[in-house]
Design a protein around this motif. Sequence first.
Motif: not given
Length: 897
Positions: A775-776, A816-817, A822-824, A840-841
């Motif tokens: 996911v971006p 998470a966003i 990143d990354p998700v 996520d990171g």
Amino acid sequence: MSDASVRFRRLAWRTVIGKSPRSVAGQVFLLQAALVVLLVLGAVLALFLQSKRDTTSEARRRSIAVAETFAHSPGVVDALRSPDPSRILQPLTERARRSAGVDFIVVMDTHGIRYTHPIPSRIGKRFVGTIEPSLAGKVYTESVHGPLGHEVQATVPVDDSSGRVIGLVSAGLKVKHVTSELNRQLPIILAAGCGALLVSTGGTALVGRRLRRQTHSLAPDEMTRMYEHHDTVLHSVREGVLIIGADGRLLLVNDEARRLLELPPDAEGRAVHDLPELDPATTELLLSGRPASDEVHFAKGRLLAVNQRPTDGAGGPGGTVVTLRDSTELQAVSGRAEAARERLELLYDAGLSVGTTLDVVRTADELARVAVPRFADFITVDLADAVLHGEEPAPTATDMRRVAVSGIGDDHPLYEQGRLIDFLPSTPQARGYGAGRSELVTDLAGAEGWRAQDPERTRQILEYGIHSLIAAPIRARGVVLGMANFWRSKREPFDAEELSLAEELVARAAVSIDNARRYTREHALAVTLQRSLLPRALPEQNALDVGYRYLPAQSGVSGDWFDVIPLPGGRVALAVGDVVGHGLHAAATMGRLRTAVHNFSTLDLPPDELLHHLDDLVGRIDQDEACPETAGEIVGATCLYAIYDPVTRRCVMARAGHPAPALVRPDGSVTFPDLPAGPPLGLGGLPFRTAELELPEGSQLVLYTDGLIEDRRRDLDEGMELLRRALAGHPGRSPEETCGAVLEQLLPERPGDDVALLVARTRALPADRVADWDVPRDPAAVSGMREAVSAKLEEWGLSELGFGMELVLSELITNAIRYGSDPVHVRLIHDRTLICEVADGSSTSPHLRYAATTDEGGRGLFLVSQLSERWGTRYTPHGKVIWAELTVPDLGALLGE
């Protein structure tokens, strides 16, 4: 003096609510001035456009009139038919142009070739414009860029006597001449607009000045806050407030005053003497206007303390302001204080006299005696018959033994002490026992369920005068041991407050009764402790097919144990441990370690971290239990902990002084993985290391304790070789069959040490049951993920879970966003439950909080916890994973597959 007072009050308000940059009057003035300017500008623009349109229309009309007049002039038709039309028509058009006030008159043939033009060099050339409509007999006007510049022209046909078009005439003006006419009118329009602006602005200034005087130059936010404060204080205070005008009318009344005086909703605005709800004494005081300080008046069954002051002392309007305070509660508070004192005294005496021994019957009798006659006239205590033998009580109120009876007299008709009673489900005792809640019966005569227990005896009880009952469960450590019954005959029935006192009394005695019960069963507990601490049934899971065996040592209680623990994401943890030594102490330590493993596994710790926490726990046990009686009994333990993931088919494990596991591959070969050996638990200071294996589906992981391979007659290597031979060559054997075969081949008839054996065959989750997405970190990606997940659930036949999973997924991805890095990554697993994982990171832990009604945020994780069966967080070397599980509706069909 009055003006100074007004200025002071205004200053006080500005101090409370703050100073805004501009007053209401100033803002209204600016708003009106802006509206006037806009209206005047609009009017000027409208006049300008109207004048421009009228001038242009006049130019078109003049052009058409000149062209038509010339086209129908005598001799034009003959001139067009002559051999040289230009010689005849050129002088005529020039004279007509100058007299008509147009810039040109052009005569042309039907092909658009000019016969005349103000510029002679243009004669004989083609006319600039559209001639087709005029050739059809129509008058046509247009704006073109001709030889004279930008022109407005009209073209008309020239007809002969038969109506045939033999030529065309065009007349027109230059646009700049039309514009110059408009420019001459523009000063007049602007002058009129400026005049209107000055008049309107002056009127607006007068209105703003008057508004400034009426609002005392307060800004809108100041006025809003002032009225909000006024309204909040007026309706929030616990004193009644009334304002009465000079004419005796009730101008204002707040909520508390309306409640105390029981005034109707339309009381405001009415005359005080017209309010029938007020008693005469109160009405007389309100209309007198005299000052009053804490005068006590009896109104509507309340004692009201009244204060009254006139409102015109500081130059304000005439009238009075009245405050009311209810003092009735003072007497009630005094009575409650005395009752509370007696209640505390009774509880204090109960704490001293109840529970002086570890005898169940004696403790129940102490409870019965402490509350008679101070709280109840009669008390009976009924305990489950199993409690008297130190056993767990039954779930229903059957086989209840009456162990204590106390009262103000001995001639009561209640059941006698020692009787075994089976309470019917309709009785208060049975209901309270089953629900674990106290039952209050204020009128025994109307309680049909109670009378059904023994109609003849209940009749005698009622005739004796017993009229109310409290049946309180004797509850300790979550278990109901019996019922304490409080009866009254000589005083008022029990109420709700007395119900809570009875519960407190019983709660104090319940702990003592339970301690006595536990003391009674201590010997039996020592015998059965070890088996009760081990798993009685394996949990349901799809990752492993598990078989197990436990064989106790002949010498008694020991400390070997095993466990199978389902983890989030469809994973399963396997644990095997061994506490050094034998006896009750070893078994108790084993139970503590197994419980600790369960607790640490809920945190989803990796194996090495979990063993580190166990190592600290064993060290604390050694420190906390160090005493002369246990000198030399240092706790030592070993443990192996493994986590298997059916999605990746990888197994991570670590061990603390425990034998390495055996691995039986699908081809029947047996190996002992090279798992780093950590120190036994309790030594401290040394790290534990993990090993990760990828296991083919159908592999068997064999975990065991040292009692399986160690024996006085053989060394450790020989035991390992015997275990390898017992496991090898049978890839199709089930775990249960493997357990039986291993024990048969390795153990003697009477083993000297206890043995725990755990065999787990791996399963792999099909690839079509797992979905992954990257996911971006863009909030817009959430909607796309919802659509992708909905499609996947539709494919799995779980569309009914789509709504809940979309909400859970939206919250987790958004968190998470917003807060992660990143990354998700999103993973959806269809196992016994529907599992959603968002990785996520970031290692920041989410926090569930309960938002207030007025909060704009803070409800995301609360929503996840409500929609999901369970949720949590686990940490990885690269960040964290937040997971949530939803129950699959058709679990039976899933298990069948």
